[in-house]
Design a protein around this motif. Structure first.
Motif, PDB file in Angstrom:
ATOM      1  N   VAL A 111       0.846  -1.198   0.000  1.00 48.84           N
ATOM      2  CA  VAL A 111       0.000   0.000   0.000  1.00 48.84           C
ATOM      3  C   VAL A 111       0.881   1.247   0.000  1.00 48.84           C
ATOM      4  N   TYR A 114      -2.965   6.400  -1.039  1.00 45.34           N
ATOM      5  CA  TYR A 114      -4.373   6.411  -0.651  1.00 45.34           C
ATOM      6  C   TYR A 114      -5.014   5.025  -0.730  1.00 45.34           C
ATOM      7  N   CYS A 115      -5.787   4.713   0.278  1.00 45.33           N
ATOM      8  CA  CYS A 115      -6.586   3.482   0.277  1.00 45.33           C
ATOM      9  C   CYS A 115      -7.940   3.843   0.876  1.00 45.33           C
ATOM     10  N   PHE A 120     -10.684  -1.417   0.310  1.00 48.05           N
ATOM     11  CA  PHE A 120     -10.468  -2.326   1.444  1.00 48.05           C
ATOM     12  C   PHE A 120     -10.808  -3.776   1.095  1.00 48.05           C
ATOM     13  N   LEU A 123      -7.733  -5.179  -0.453  1.00 51.08           N
ATOM     14  CA  LEU A 123      -6.704  -5.137   0.590  1.00 51.08           C
ATOM     15  C   LEU A 123      -6.870  -6.337   1.531  1.00 51.08           C
ATOM     16  N   ALA A 131       2.471  -1.432   4.300  1.00 49.22           N
ATOM     17  CA  ALA A 131       2.080  -0.078   3.876  1.00 49.22           C
ATOM     18  C   ALA A 131       3.220   0.895   4.094  1.00 49.22           C
ATOM     19  N   THR A 136      -2.453   6.813   3.360  1.00 48.99           N
ATOM     20  CA  THR A 136      -3.681   7.353   3.965  1.00 48.99           C
ATOM     21  C   THR A 136      -4.851   6.410   3.720  1.00 48.99           C
ATOM     22  N   PHE A 137      -5.437   5.938   4.823  1.00 51.19           N
ATOM     23  CA  PHE A 137      -6.566   5.015   4.750  1.00 51.19           C
ATOM     24  C   PHE A 137      -7.835   5.727   5.211  1.00 51.19           C
ATOM     25  N   THR A 174      -9.452   9.800   8.493  1.00 48.84           N
ATOM     26  CA  THR A 174      -8.383   9.008   7.870  1.00 48.84           C
ATOM     27  C   THR A 174      -7.395   8.545   8.944  1.00 48.84           C
ATOM     28  N   ALA A 180      -2.661   1.867  10.916  1.00 53.62           N
ATOM     29  CA  ALA A 180      -3.243   0.681  10.280  1.00 53.62           C
ATOM     30  C   ALA A 180      -2.626  -0.599  10.874  1.00 53.62           C
TER      31      ALA A 180
END
Ligand code: COA
Length: 275
Positions: A111, A114-115, A120, A123, A131, A136-137, A174, A180
């Protein structure tokens, strides 16, 4: 490095070591997932599953984004009045994510940025995730008026806690790569400039193991999730037997003999050398 096939929204390269680098390739759209991307990913998954050169799958994104989730224009707005087109892309998405989930090949999500939202689902379908610390999730659905569908609520809740799932789904806040890791969404977070190097090291570690042992192991770990104790004992016993038949390299016999007789390695500290 062998170029497999040409796609318009996805890049696929299988390198000489057997690592299949799959990139979402719409950097100008932050790799938002369009219907075409889903159709191409279905094809990519079929290619990878049947191509013996592909031994480990790495899923990443071109540019500054892993994927900005479903394409609001092409996936949502343009199919709002076209149920057939919506159905086809929904199912293509579901199929390729499911293929990735059950694939015999080990997979790593790398990753890089951006996610969001729909991202997801793939992912979570990858076996391992690494990551960039500054990735940024976010579950942004609440910010534009939908709930996290396409199984995002389900996969997010399977990975994260009840509290975190509700918190991030309801606020749309975020979080970064380090957070994460804390939440159990990814395994590792590394500085962005080390992401490829660390992913490569991880992929090489997987390449050292017997492919059959790896395939059966990942399938077993995923399958027992919904089983009670008795079912899991039965299933794992049967699966273990099936693995002995499937592992043409005879890893189990070799592993025991190299450890017990030749004392050439320690299973606790690394894999037995493959021929
Ligand atoms: N769907 C459709 N288009 C998208 C998109 C998405 N999910 N994400 C980005 N894009 C497009 C933008 O519309 C823009 O297109 P344009 O150049 O034709 O105007 C282009 O990609 C670049 O996006 P931009 O917003 O300018 O980039 P940014 O780097 O400033 O911001 C994001 C990146 C990811 C933070 C921002 O694009 C965003 O919030 N995207 C939506 C994320 C989302 O809610 N996804 C969940 C969907 S389920």
């Amino acid at each position: 490095m062998s170029d497999a096939k040409e796609y318009s929204c996805v890049k696929l390269e299988i390198d000489d070591e057997g690592i299949a680098w799959v990139s979402f390739n719409r950097p100008e759209k932050r790799n938002a997932m369009s219907p075409t991307l889903h159709f191409e990913m279905e094809d990519v998954m079929a290619e990878l599953e049947t191509n013996e050169d592909a031994k480990v799958i790495v899923l990443t994104g071109e540019g500054v984004s892993w994927s900005a989730g479903m394409d609001l224009k092409e996936y949502f707005r343009e199919t709002d009045n076209n149920p057939k087109a919506r159905f086809k892309s929904q199912w293509a998405h579901r199929h390729w994510a499911q293929y990735l989930m059950v694939s015999a090949k080990p997979s790593i999500a790398m990753v890089n940025g951006y996610c969001f939202g729909g991202a997801f689902t793939p992912l979570a379908a990858c076996d391992i995730a690494i990551a960039a610390e500054d990735a940024t999730f976010g579950l942004s659905e609440v910010n534009w008026g939908i709930l996290p569908g396409g199984n995002v609520s389900k996969v997010f809740r399977d990975l994260a806690s009840h509290r975190d799932s509700l918190f991030y789904a309801m606020t749309g806040r975020t979080f970064d790569g380090k957070k994460a890791v804390d939440m159990g969404i990814v395994n590792l977070a590394v500085p962005a400039d080390k992401l490829r190097e660390e992913t490569l090291a991880l992929a090489r570690e997987l390449l050292e193991k017997s492919p059959a042992v790896l395939a059966f192991t990942k399938q077993a770990v995923k399958a027992v999730q919904g089983m009670d104790m008795n079912m899991a004992y039965e299933y794992l016993g049967a699966k273990q037997g099936a693995l002995r038949a499937a592992d043409k390299e005879g890893t189990r016999q070799k592993g025991m003999s190299e450890f017990l007789d030749n004392k050439s390695y320690r299973p606790g500290l690394g894999a037995v050398k493959r021929d």
